[in-house]
Design a protein around this motif. Structure first.
Motif, PDB file in Angstrom:
ATOM      1  N   LEU A 120      42.543  42.693  44.810  1.00  0.00           N
ATOM      2  CA  LEU A 120      41.582  43.572  44.151  1.00  0.00           C
ATOM      3  C   LEU A 120      41.583  43.378  42.637  1.00  0.00           C
ATOM      4  N   THR A 121      42.606  42.697  42.108  1.00  0.00           N
ATOM      5  CA  THR A 121      42.684  42.451  40.669  1.00  0.00           C
ATOM      6  C   THR A 121      42.151  41.071  40.295  1.00  0.00           C
ATOM      7  N   PHE A 122      41.727  40.271  41.281  1.00  0.00           N
ATOM      8  CA  PHE A 122      41.239  38.919  41.008  1.00  0.00           C
ATOM      9  C   PHE A 122      39.734  38.939  40.756  1.00  0.00           C
ATOM     10  N   PRO A 123      39.257  38.600  39.566  1.00  0.00           N
ATOM     11  CA  PRO A 123      37.805  38.507  39.345  1.00  0.00           C
ATOM     12  C   PRO A 123      37.194  37.444  40.244  1.00  0.00           C
ATOM     13  N   SER A 124      36.042  37.742  40.814  1.00  0.00           N
ATOM     14  CA  SER A 124      35.411  36.790  41.728  1.00  0.00           C
ATOM     15  C   SER A 124      35.046  35.492  41.018  1.00  0.00           C
ATOM     16  N   GLN A 125      34.730  35.558  39.724  1.00  0.00           N
ATOM     17  CA  GLN A 125      34.425  34.343  38.968  1.00  0.00           C
ATOM     18  C   GLN A 125      35.623  33.400  38.950  1.00  0.00           C
ATOM     19  N   VAL A 126      36.822  33.945  38.742  1.00  0.00           N
ATOM     20  CA  VAL A 126      38.018  33.111  38.685  1.00  0.00           C
ATOM     21  C   VAL A 126      38.311  32.508  40.058  1.00  0.00           C
TER      22      VAL A 126
END
Length: 351
Positions: A120-126
């Motif tokens: 949940l802390t991972f940006p989808s862009q990354v």
């Protein structure tokens, strides 16, 4: 030439021959992943004016990192001024370990494996940057394994984020109409745009694609299977001059995504027709009901409890602030092992 093709040639025609000759026993991975419009295939001629050109990301084994200076010297000594007409800047070629790279991008130790809350802390862009691009060489297969692991959200995380986006729609779907009803067309339009963004986010989720950041968001949306049907509907929402026109356009978009939801088969069959919001003169899709139906399918005890407490989604739903999402928020206390600020938010909710 597209950047990814240029970088592939750079690897096979320049980097790999030199490494094979000077470091024949070196086991490494070479790729084009990470930041850069060319990684996702969105680069144009305009992209070439900065941070673009022949480059690779080299992943070495931890016990080979002492060779970084020697490898850099070999590459620099043999560097051509240009490669297929583009200036060669070896500062753009990164050498690191896979563990260091992942920690710098996602702030977690992948040797231990991410926990569900970490997702949940991972940006989808990354995430898109890591699973996108192309791998040119992968001697140990570790890079391929990580890309497979990160290919998409774990099932319960997927359900939680999707339920959260439906919940966002449910919280605001009546507001776009209520604002317009009292004569606030500008406010109605702003809320309508927010809902359009949520609908688009939901489409990426339902088609199991990581959504890129704003510059490429609409471009990537056009590639989704649902785009042919939804693009005209969402464009009508954006161009509507009155709240009634906006509401009518939104209802058509709602009904389209409701049908998409039912085709997924992840919950009980949900109503596909917009219905009145109490006895007021406008209709909504009852996004909260969709959210609850999806959240009910979550089986992991922790994520299920989180969904019962707060459907706030992941970092992309919590904030669209670039500095908040993309800086490394982890505490820099050596050996502390402390979780990041966003992870702490979820832990607080679970208390």
């Amino acid at each position: 030439m597209k950047g990814i093709e240029l970088c592939k040639r750079f690897h096979f025609e320049f980097v790999e021959p030199l490494l094979s000759n000077h470091f024949p026993d070196l086991r490494y991975s070479s790729s084009l992943i990470g930041p850069g419009s060319e990684v996702l295939g969105y680069d144009t001629e305009m992209s070439t004016d900065h941070d673009w050109g022949p480059r690779v990301v080299l992943f070495l084994q931890a016990n080979d990192m002492y060779l970084v200076n020697s490898i850099s010297q070999v590459l620099q000594t043999n560097r051509p001024r240009e490669f297929y007409g583009y200036t060669v800047d070896l500062n753009q070629t990164i050498m690191t370990t896979l563990a260091q790279f992942l920690e710098s991008k996602l702030a977690t130790d992948f040797e231990k494996g991410p926990e569900l809350l970490d997702w949940l802390t991972f940006p989808s862009q990354v995430l898109a940057e890591i699973v996108g691009g192309e791998v040119f060489r992968d001697d140990a297969g570790h890079l391929a394994a990580i890309r497979k692991q990160l290919h998409y959200y774990p099932h319960d995380i997927w359900l939680y984020i999707m339920a959260s986006v439906w919940n966002r729609i449910g919280q605001e779907e009546h507001l776009v109409l209520r604002a317009g009803y009292v004569g606030d067309e500008l406010g109605s339009s702003i809320i309508g745009s927010r809902i359009v963004k949520d609908i688009m986010d939901l489409c990426f989720l339902m088609e199991r694609q990581y959504a890129p950041y704003p510059k490429w968001f609409g471009t990537a949306f056009k590639k989704l299977d649902c785009a042919n049907e939804l693009l005209p509907l969402l464009s009508n929402v954006q161009s509507a001059l009155t709240w009634r026109e906006r509401g009518t356009a939104l209802c058509k978009a709602y009904e389209s995504i409701a049908r998409m939801h039912n085709r997924l088969g992840i919950s009980e069959v949900m109503p596909e027709q917009a219905s009145p919001f109490y006895n007021r003169p406008y209709k909504v899709i009852q996004g909260g009901a969709f959210a609850n139906a999806i959240a009910a399918q979550i089986t992991d005890p922790l994520i299920r409890r989180l969904s019962q407490k707060r459907l706030i989604g992941g970092i992309d739903q919590i904030s669209d602030n670039t500095d908040f999402k993309f800086i490394n928020l982890w505490h820099a206390v050596e050996h502390s092992g402390e979780r990041n600020t966003v992870r702490a938010l979820y832990n607080k909710i679970l208390e």
